[in-house]
Design an enzyme around this catalytic site. Structure first.
Site, PDB file in Angstrom:
ATOM      1  N   SER A 266       0.969  -1.065  -0.106  1.00 24.11           N
ATOM      2  CA  SER A 266       0.116   0.045  -0.308  1.00 24.11           C
ATOM      3  C   SER A 266       1.009   1.286   0.000  1.00 24.11           C
ATOM      4  O   SER A 266       0.547   2.328  -0.604  1.00 24.11           O
ATOM      5  CB  SER A 266      -0.973  -0.153   1.102  1.00 24.11           C
ATOM      6  OG  SER A 266      -0.386   0.166   2.403  1.00 24.11           O
TER       7      SER A 266
ATOM      8  N   MET B 271      10.429  -7.019   3.631  1.00 22.98           N
ATOM      9  CA  MET B 271      10.723  -7.860   4.971  1.00 22.98           C
ATOM     10  C   MET B 271      12.338  -8.565   5.250  1.00 22.98           C
ATOM     11  O   MET B 271      12.113  -9.805   5.269  1.00 22.98           O
ATOM     12  CB  MET B 271       9.563  -8.829   5.268  1.00 22.98           C
ATOM     13  CG  MET B 271       8.204  -7.877   5.319  1.00 22.98           C
ATOM     14  SD  MET B 271       8.446  -6.703   6.604  1.00 22.98           S
ATOM     15  CE  MET B 271       8.255  -7.970   8.107  1.00 22.98           C
ATOM     16  N   ARG B 272      13.210  -7.992   4.363  1.00 20.65           N
ATOM     17  CA  ARG B 272      14.576  -8.721   4.407  1.00 20.65           C
ATOM     18  C   ARG B 272      15.399  -7.840   5.082  1.00 20.65           C
ATOM     19  O   ARG B 272      15.484  -6.485   4.924  1.00 20.65           O
ATOM     20  CB  ARG B 272      15.023  -9.120   3.322  1.00 20.65           C
ATOM     21  CG  ARG B 272      14.193  -9.935   2.084  1.00 20.65           C
ATOM     22  CD  ARG B 272      13.988 -11.260   2.789  1.00 20.65           C
ATOM     23  NE  ARG B 272      15.248 -12.153   2.878  1.00 20.65           N
ATOM     24  CZ  ARG B 272      14.980 -13.156   3.800  1.00 20.65           C
ATOM     25  NH1 ARG B 272      14.079 -13.519   4.448  1.00 20.65           N
ATOM     26  NH2 ARG B 272      16.181 -13.916   3.925  1.00 20.65           N
TER      27      ARG B 272
ATOM     28  N   LEU C 153      19.056  -6.081   5.524  1.00 17.12           N
ATOM     29  CA  LEU C 153      19.860  -6.084   4.456  1.00 17.12           C
ATOM     30  C   LEU C 153      21.479  -5.815   5.042  1.00 17.12           C
ATOM     31  O   LEU C 153      21.651  -5.506   6.105  1.00 17.12           O
ATOM     32  CB  LEU C 153      19.699  -4.612   3.868  1.00 17.12           C
ATOM     33  CG  LEU C 153      18.172  -4.663   3.159  1.00 17.12           C
ATOM     34  CD1 LEU C 153      17.927  -3.214   2.846  1.00 17.12           C
ATOM     35  CD2 LEU C 153      18.285  -5.249   1.973  1.00 17.12           C
TER      36      LEU C 153
ATOM     37  N   HIS D 245       8.669   3.157   8.433  1.00 17.02           N
ATOM     38  CA  HIS D 245       8.497   2.205   9.781  1.00 17.02           C
ATOM     39  C   HIS D 245       7.401   2.773  10.661  1.00 17.02           C
ATOM     40  O   HIS D 245       7.081   4.073  10.809  1.00 17.02           O
ATOM     41  CB  HIS D 245       9.974   2.393  10.522  1.00 17.02           C
ATOM     42  CG  HIS D 245       9.684   1.641  11.789  1.00 17.02           C
ATOM     43  ND1 HIS D 245      10.042  -0.091  11.645  1.00 17.02           N
ATOM     44  CD2 HIS D 245       9.645   1.635  13.135  1.00 17.02           C
ATOM     45  CE1 HIS D 245       9.954  -0.471  12.944  1.00 17.02           C
ATOM     46  NE2 HIS D 245       9.592   0.471  13.848  1.00 17.02           N
TER      47      HIS D 245
ATOM     48  N   ASP E 245      16.129  -0.202  11.297  1.00 14.02           N
ATOM     49  CA  ASP E 245      15.303   0.682  12.022  1.00 14.02           C
ATOM     50  C   ASP E 245      15.909   1.993  12.878  1.00 14.02           C
ATOM     51  O   ASP E 245      15.387   2.503  13.639  1.00 14.02           O
ATOM     52  CB  ASP E 245      14.075   0.265  12.986  1.00 14.02           C
ATOM     53  CG  ASP E 245      13.468  -0.643  12.239  1.00 14.02           C
ATOM     54  OD1 ASP E 245      13.145  -0.535  10.737  1.00 14.02           O
ATOM     55  OD2 ASP E 245      12.688  -1.771  12.707  1.00 14.02           O
TER      56      ASP E 245
ATOM     57  N   GLU F 187       1.437   7.209   6.985  1.00 12.69           N
ATOM     58  CA  GLU F 187       2.496   6.665   6.153  1.00 12.69           C
ATOM     59  C   GLU F 187       2.236   6.904   4.699  1.00 12.69           C
ATOM     60  O   GLU F 187       3.133   7.723   4.250  1.00 12.69           O
ATOM     61  CB  GLU F 187       2.529   5.037   6.303  1.00 12.69           C
ATOM     62  CG  GLU F 187       2.769   4.701   7.582  1.00 12.69           C
ATOM     63  CD  GLU F 187       2.976   2.990   7.658  1.00 12.69           C
ATOM     64  OE1 GLU F 187       3.304   2.615   6.744  1.00 12.69           O
ATOM     65  OE2 GLU F 187       2.406   2.394   8.756  1.00 12.69           O
TER      66      GLU F 187
HETATM   67  C1  GRF Z   1       3.819  -0.805   6.647  1.00 11.32           C
HETATM   68  O1  GRF Z   1       3.233  -0.769   7.864  1.00 11.32           O
HETATM   69  C2  GRF Z   1       5.244  -0.244   6.681  1.00 11.32           C
HETATM   70  O2  GRF Z   1       5.280   0.655   7.621  1.00 11.32           O
HETATM   71  C3  GRF Z   1       6.079  -1.292   7.162  1.00 11.32           C
HETATM   72  O3  GRF Z   1       5.409  -2.537   6.873  1.00 11.32           O
HETATM   73  C4  GRF Z   1       4.074  -2.110   6.404  1.00 11.32           C
HETATM   74  C5  GRF Z   1       4.014  -2.383   4.932  1.00 11.32           C
HETATM   75  O4  GRF Z   1       2.783  -2.083   4.497  1.00 11.32           O
HETATM   76  N1  GRF Z   1       7.406  -1.156   6.738  1.00 11.32           N
HETATM   77  P1  GRF Z   1       2.309  -2.036   2.954  1.00 11.32           P
HETATM   78  O5  GRF Z   1       3.051  -3.398   2.056  1.00 11.32           O
HETATM   79  O6  GRF Z   1       3.025  -0.704   2.350  1.00 11.32           O
HETATM   80  O7  GRF Z   1       0.933  -1.986   2.810  1.00 11.32           O
END
Ligand code: GRF
Length: 204
Positions: free
Chosen positions: A15, A93-94, A96, A112, A148, A177
């Protein structure tokens, strides 16, 4: 000014990637989304990006087993082939390696879902509720080897309501975000910022 070429790295629904793509449609946005790259071939966001005419690629990290750097070298190759200037991590989700991070020093952003330096890592909304904080939020920052961490570009705060569960709080944060990530990318792409120690300041 020539638009910066941006790659967005995703692992899932994407998203934030969508918010960046939508913002970059504006003719005066200083960046174009040149590539959406996923480490999961089945990431939902890939189809959406392709349907918007954006080049997509997936590099399945599982193929590389424990060899993190080989996976990253493959990503780096794709990024270089596409003449990428800036990288946005968006739910990627890796972890680095310092090698990959060094390739993109000052040119890689992450979003984040917490007000850093509070709540690094996962399950930020659950942990915020457990702690009873009244203010929560999100952070866009430059990526450094430590996870982070890294100089903060923009943050947005939201109230924690009495009725919140983790999903409700996550949804309120997510709206923010989607607002601040494009703003932060625009500032970086237009070269409006300078980094001084841990601080990100507007160029005079
Ligand atoms: C978001 O909450 C972002 O802050 C975190 O992972 C989530 C990813 O959501 N790093 P999306 O895939 O952007 O919808």
């Amino acid at each position: 000014m020539k638009k910066k070429r941006v790659a967005i790295l995703i692992s899932g629904r994407g998203s934030n990637m969508m918010a960046l793509v939508e913002a970059a449609v504006a003719p005066d946005f200083p960046a174009e989304i040149a590539l959406v790259l996923s480490n999961r071939p089945d990431a939902a966001g890939l189809d959406w990006a392709a349907s918007r005419g954006i080049r997509t690629a997936s590099i399945d990290h599982k193929t590389y087993g424990k060899d993190r750097e080989a996976f990253e070298r493959a990503m780096q190759g794709v990024l270089e082939d596409n003449s990428i200037d800036l990288v946005c991590l968006a739910g990627f989700m890796r972890v680095l390696t310092p090698w990959f991070v060094a390739q993109w020093q000052g040119r890689m952003l992450n979003i984040h879902p917490a007000l850093l330096p509070s709540y690094r890592g996962l399950h930020t909304h659950e942990r915020a509720l457990e702690d009873g904080v009244k203010i929560h939020g999100c952070t866009v920052h430059f990526v450094v080897p430590e996870m982070d961490a890294g100089p903060i570009i923009l943050q947005a705060a939201v109230p924690v309501e009495d009725s919140d569960d983790a999903d409700a709080l996550a949804a309120r944060v997510l709206t923010q975000e989607h607002r601040i990530y494009p703003q932060a990318l625009a500032l970086v792409a237009a070269d409006k910022l300078r980094i001084e120690g841990n601080r990100v300041l507007m160029r005079a």
